[in-house]
Design a protein around this motif. Sequence first.
Motif: not given
Length: 395
Positions: A257, A260, A255
Amino acid sequence: MNQIVNNLKGDRWIWLIVILLSLISLLSVYSAIGSLAYKRGVGAESILIKHLAIMIGGLVLMYISHKLDYRYYAGISKLLMFITIPLLLYTLVFGAKLNEASRWIAIPGTGLSFQTSDMAKLALITYLARVLSRKQENIKDVKNSFIPIISSVCLVFVLIAPANLSTGLMLFGVSILLLIIGRISIKQIAVVCGAGLVLLVIMLATGVGGRSGTHSSRIDVFLHPEKADPAKTFQSDHAKIAIASGGFFGKGPGKSSEVNYLPEAYSDEIYAIIVEEYGMFGGIVLVGIYLFLLYRCIKIVTRAPKAFGALLAAGLSFSLTIQAFANMAVAVGLGPVTGVPLPFVSMGGTSMLFTSIAFGIILSVSRDIDEPKGAEEEISSGNKIVVGQISPLTP
C-alpha cells in the motif's frame, strides 16, 4: 542451454547471486512502478519491459566483461580515467538537473540520460588497483606512489560530491579500504582522510554545486526528526510504515500500500517495498544474499594470484556491498535520505549497466584462480611443472 552454462566461467555462486537478484528485481520493480506508470500515462508492463531490456543488456555486458582477461582492465583503467574526469566536470557545470543536483548528461535525440558517477566508480577503483599493484615495491615513496594516488582520489571526490555527496563519500571510503589493503602507511592514509575532510568542509561552507543546504537539511532531519517539517520526513516516515506493516512474512507480492506514497519506491526505497511485501523474512534473505556475495568476493581476493586482481575484486565488491547496505540502512531509518539505489535490484539505467560490468570483472578475476589448480593436476599426472604459492599482493 548446457552450452551457455558451460561458457559461464568464474565463481558459480556469484552467477547464482546475479540470477537471484535479477528475479528479485523484476518482482519488486513490477510491484513498485504502479504510481510511476500512472504519472506517465502508460501501462506498468511497458516500464517493466524497458527495465527487463536494460537488465538483459547488463547481463550481456557482464558476460563480455567476464570473458575478457582481467589484466586488460589495468590498461583500460587509464582510458576510463581520461574519459571520466572531463565527463564529471561537464556534468557538474552543464549536466541535467533534478532536485538541484547535476548528476546526468542528457543524450541528445534519445530521451536517455547518463549518470557519470556510475562510470567514475568503476574508473577510480580499477585505476587505484592498477597503481597500487604496480607501486608495491616502492609503496612508501611519497612522490612516486602517494601523490598520484591521493590526487586521483581527491579529484574524483571533488567532482562527484557537490551533486552526489552520498556516492562521493562511499567511493572515498572504498578508496581508503583499497589503500589499507595496498599497504599504504597509516600516516599517509590519515593524510588522505584529512584532505577529504577539508574538501568536504570547504564544499559545505561555500555551497559548491548549490546542494549544501540540502545536505545539511537531510542530516538535521535525520538527527532531529521530531523537530522537522513533516514534509521533510515524509519519505522516511512512509518507508518505516512499509517495513512495520510487513510483519514477518509480508503482505504478499503486489500487495504493497505504501508504494502509492513513497517517492522513488522503485529505486531508492525499493528495500522498504520488498520488506512490506515479503516481510522481515524477505528482508533478511536479501541481506544474506549481499553478505554471501561479500564472502565469495573475499575468497576470490585471498586466492587471487596477482596483486591487481586481488585489489580489483576487493574494490568492486566493497563498492557493491557498501552501496547495498547504505540503501537498506536508509530504508530502515539508520541513515539520512540519499539517492543511492540498491545494486542490481533497483530500477535504473546506467547504474544497472555499470553494476553488471563490475560483476563481470569480479568473475573475470575468479576465472584466473582456476589456473593454478590446473597446473597442480598436471603435476599429479607426471608433467614437470613447478607451481609456487603466490601472495595476493604480488604485482
